[in-house]
Design an enzyme around this catalytic site. Structure first.
Site, PDB file in Angstrom:
ATOM      1  N   CYS A 178      -3.816   2.350  -4.571  1.00  0.00           N
ATOM      2  CA  CYS A 178      -4.708   3.156  -3.742  1.00  0.00           C
ATOM      3  C   CYS A 178      -4.794   4.530  -4.403  1.00  0.00           C
ATOM      4  O   CYS A 178      -3.851   5.326  -4.325  1.00  0.00           O
ATOM      5  CB  CYS A 178      -4.194   3.268  -2.307  1.00  0.00           C
ATOM      6  SG  CYS A 178      -5.244   4.373  -1.327  1.00  0.00           S
ATOM      7  N   ASP A 232     -12.925   2.924  -1.061  1.00  0.00           N
ATOM      8  CA  ASP A 232     -12.064   3.278   0.060  1.00  0.00           C
ATOM      9  C   ASP A 232     -12.625   4.542   0.694  1.00  0.00           C
ATOM     10  O   ASP A 232     -12.699   5.580   0.051  1.00  0.00           O
ATOM     11  CB  ASP A 232     -10.660   3.536  -0.477  1.00  0.00           C
ATOM     12  CG  ASP A 232      -9.625   3.605   0.633  1.00  0.00           C
ATOM     13  OD1 ASP A 232      -9.908   3.135   1.738  1.00  0.00           O
ATOM     14  OD2 ASP A 232      -8.529   4.135   0.367  1.00  0.00           O
ATOM     15  N   HIS A 233     -12.994   4.436   1.907  1.00  0.00           N
ATOM     16  CA  HIS A 233     -13.557   5.556   2.678  1.00  0.00           C
ATOM     17  C   HIS A 233     -14.889   6.001   2.061  1.00  0.00           C
ATOM     18  O   HIS A 233     -15.204   5.700   0.923  1.00  0.00           O
ATOM     19  CB  HIS A 233     -12.614   6.753   2.761  1.00  0.00           C
ATOM     20  CG  HIS A 233     -11.262   6.382   3.304  1.00  0.00           C
ATOM     21  ND1 HIS A 233     -10.225   7.261   3.397  1.00  0.00           N
ATOM     22  CD2 HIS A 233     -10.791   5.216   3.803  1.00  0.00           C
ATOM     23  CE1 HIS A 233      -9.171   6.658   3.915  1.00  0.00           C
ATOM     24  NE2 HIS A 233      -9.502   5.406   4.155  1.00  0.00           N
ATOM     25  N   TYR A 274     -15.011   5.108   7.464  1.00  0.00           N
ATOM     26  CA  TYR A 274     -15.597   3.780   7.215  1.00  0.00           C
ATOM     27  C   TYR A 274     -17.081   3.711   7.574  1.00  0.00           C
ATOM     28  O   TYR A 274     -17.558   2.736   8.137  1.00  0.00           O
ATOM     29  CB  TYR A 274     -14.769   2.703   7.927  1.00  0.00           C
ATOM     30  CG  TYR A 274     -13.444   2.496   7.218  1.00  0.00           C
ATOM     31  CD1 TYR A 274     -13.349   1.645   6.119  1.00  0.00           C
ATOM     32  CD2 TYR A 274     -12.310   3.204   7.582  1.00  0.00           C
ATOM     33  CE1 TYR A 274     -12.159   1.476   5.433  1.00  0.00           C
ATOM     34  CE2 TYR A 274     -11.108   3.056   6.900  1.00  0.00           C
ATOM     35  CZ  TYR A 274     -11.043   2.188   5.824  1.00  0.00           C
ATOM     36  OH  TYR A 274      -9.869   2.029   5.130  1.00  0.00           O
ATOM     37  N   HIS A 323       0.852  -1.191   0.000  1.00  0.00           N
ATOM     38  CA  HIS A 323       0.000   0.000   0.000  1.00  0.00           C
ATOM     39  C   HIS A 323       0.888   1.243   0.000  1.00  0.00           C
ATOM     40  O   HIS A 323       1.870   1.292   0.729  1.00  0.00           O
ATOM     41  CB  HIS A 323      -0.877  -0.027   1.263  1.00  0.00           C
ATOM     42  CG  HIS A 323      -1.931   1.028   1.282  1.00  0.00           C
ATOM     43  ND1 HIS A 323      -1.661   2.339   1.586  1.00  0.00           N
ATOM     44  CD2 HIS A 323      -3.259   0.968   1.032  1.00  0.00           C
ATOM     45  CE1 HIS A 323      -2.789   3.046   1.532  1.00  0.00           C
ATOM     46  NE2 HIS A 323      -3.770   2.237   1.192  1.00  0.00           N
ATOM     47  N   HIS A 337      -7.835   0.293  -4.137  1.00  0.00           N
ATOM     48  CA  HIS A 337      -8.671   1.146  -3.292  1.00  0.00           C
ATOM     49  C   HIS A 337      -9.143   2.299  -4.168  1.00  0.00           C
ATOM     50  O   HIS A 337      -8.300   3.058  -4.663  1.00  0.00           O
ATOM     51  CB  HIS A 337      -7.860   1.749  -2.146  1.00  0.00           C
ATOM     52  CG  HIS A 337      -7.412   0.766  -1.113  1.00  0.00           C
ATOM     53  ND1 HIS A 337      -6.600   1.125  -0.058  1.00  0.00           N
ATOM     54  CD2 HIS A 337      -7.680  -0.541  -0.950  1.00  0.00           C
ATOM     55  CE1 HIS A 337      -6.381   0.064   0.712  1.00  0.00           C
ATOM     56  NE2 HIS A 337      -7.016  -0.961   0.175  1.00  0.00           N
TER      57      HIS A 337
HETATM   58  C1  DNO Z   1      -6.880   3.536   5.223  1.00  0.00           C
HETATM   59  C2  DNO Z   1      -6.247   2.359   4.702  1.00  0.00           C
HETATM   60  C3  DNO Z   1      -5.041   1.942   5.514  1.00  0.00           C
HETATM   61  C4  DNO Z   1      -4.394   0.762   4.855  1.00  0.00           C
HETATM   62  C5  DNO Z   1      -3.099   0.341   5.431  1.00  0.00           C
HETATM   63  C6  DNO Z   1      -2.463  -0.690   4.525  1.00  0.00           C
HETATM   64  O1  DNO Z   1      -8.028   3.696   5.077  1.00  0.00           O
HETATM   65  O2  DNO Z   1      -6.026   2.463   3.361  1.00  0.00           O
HETATM   66  O3  DNO Z   1      -5.477   1.549   6.769  1.00  0.00           O
HETATM   67  O4  DNO Z   1      -5.226  -0.325   5.010  1.00  0.00           O
HETATM   68  O5  DNO Z   1      -2.258   1.429   5.572  1.00  0.00           O
HETATM   69  O6  DNO Z   1      -1.425  -1.314   5.161  1.00  0.00           O
END
Ligand code: DNO
Length: 395
Positions: A271, A351-352, A369, A233, A298
């Site tokens: 991401c 993601d989020h 989340y 990531h 993500h």
């Molecule tokens: C945040 C995420 C992070 C991610 C870690 C991966 O929302 O993208 O918590 O899971 O940094 O290791």
């Protein structure tokens, strides 16, 4: 693309039933109750996997197996922690869980300064504000080497900002930055973070990078034997914090990682929100270049500001070309299908999401989340995927 959803385990307020109702078929989860550095036993893995199966869901990605700070520094007990990491990979592979996400950020995992940034439509978003961060580093943490890491303009903005903060603002800012966000590794008090920062002070980008490459050389053969692919990531945000090194922030960083150990098991998490927070990262070009190494996605969008600040927008707004990114990912999947490459389908998660309605005042909702916010994001992304798939991708 497989639609997945991040789940924080049985204590998550979002239920597995809700995840199915949201339309996801895969779950992204981790055994967060196991201390960082310990191995994930077969029993623990099987228990989580069975729970998901009983609810009609697949454990698609282990996110994250956190990497102990000793491994990042290659000091102390790092050898034992690497052995444990290998054991976790072997055990996951044995259960058919083949994708593992991890990061190599020193000291702090993902970082924001404001967890309730009010948008025009009155939902709340996550924000990283440079002046607030610098104000914390210089005036609250009072990091000794701090001043030399910022420009004069940044320092005076930060001083102004700090002068206007109430003591409640200061406490909240500190907790946002160092107490740890959901799924992140590391929660500190002021003394603890100062000590952790000191440990990384002299290692530099090249030192951290060489420790990452050594770690990959140690674990990739085990991952290969287990049929597991790793997906690193990116740094979030993708620039130095507290003067610390960063080695997963740019296309050049990603290229160097892939080249360090050439193996399908040595892969990336695309991401979009993290890489996208830098204007010099062209995400569509990155997907095109690194496609075969992308094992997890993500999807998230941000609005960048000139001083490095950014906030999280709705999934299809903001600076990231989400349609272009999805198009490039679908092209990558098509080429995998054509070449009979295993792990053809790339899992993605929304993601989020914004906190919407009652979620804004609900302390049980994890920052970023929320259920409704991610549900909305997933639905929008699904629309893009469906449209591109139906109408045919662009070249
Ligand atoms: C945040 C995420 C992070 C991610 C870690 C991966 O929302 O993208 O918590 O899971 O940094 O290791």
């Amino acid at each position: 693309m497989q639609e997945t959803w991040r789940w924080f385990g049985p204590e998550d307020t979002v239920t597995l039933e809700q995840i199915r109702q949201a339309g996801a078929s895969g779950v992204v989860t981790a055994l967060d109750h196991i201390p960082t550095g310990d191995a994930w036993s077969l029993e623990e893995i099987t228990a989580r996997q069975s729970l998901l199966k009983e609810n009609g869901l697949e454990w698609s990605v282990a996110e994250s197996i956190p990497v102990h700070q000793d491994i990042k520094l290659r000091t102390g007990n790092y050898q034992a922690y690497i052995d444990n990491y290998r054991q976790s990979l072997t055990n996951l592979g044995e259960q058919g869980i083949r994708r593992v996400c991890y990061n190599f950020m020193p000291v702090v995992d993902w970082t924001r300064t404001n967890l309730n940034f009010e948008l025009d439509n009155a939902s709340s978003a996550l924000r990283f504000e440079m002046s607030d961060f610098v104000a914390y580093d210089i005036h609250i943490l009072q990091r000794p080497a701090g001043a030399s890491d910022y420009s004069q303009a940044q320092l005076s903005m930060a001083a102004e900002r700090f002068a206007a903060m109430s003591s409640k603002d200061k406490t909240r800012l500190e907790s946002n930055i160092i107490a740890g966000l959901p799924g992140g590794e590391g929660s500190y008090n002021r003394q603890g973070i100062s000590k952790a920062i000191q440990a990384f002070q002299d290692i530099g980008n090249e030192g951290l990078r060489s420790n990452l490459f050594a770690f990959l050389a140690d674990i990739i053969p085990t991952a290969e034997a287990a049929g597991v692919v790793l997906a690193i990531h990116p740094d979030d945000p993708p620039f130095s914090l507290f003067g610390l090194p960063r080695v997963v922030s740019t296309a050049q960083d990603a290229r160097a990682i892939i080249e360090s150990v050439q193996s399908t098991s040595n892969g990336l998490t695309m991401c979009a929100g993290s890489y996208g927070a830098r204007s010099d990262n062209d995400l569509v070009a990155m997907v095109n270049e690194f496609g075969p190494s992308i094992h997890f996605v993500h999807l998230r969008n941000i609005q960048r500001e000139a001083d490095g600040s950014f906030y999280e927008t709705q999934h299809l707004d903001g600076d990231n070309d989400i349609v272009g990114i999805i198009n490039a990912l679908l092209n990558q999947e098509a080429s995998r299908r054509q070449n009979n490459t295993p792990l053809t389908e790339i899992p993605m998660r929304p993601d989020h999401g914004h906190a919407i309605g009652d979620e804004k005042n609900d302390p049980t909702v994890r920052p970023g989340y929320s259920f409704a916010g991610r549900l909305k994001g997933l639905a929008e992304l699904r629309g893009v995927i469906h449209t591109l798939t139906t109408l045919g991708q662009r070249g």
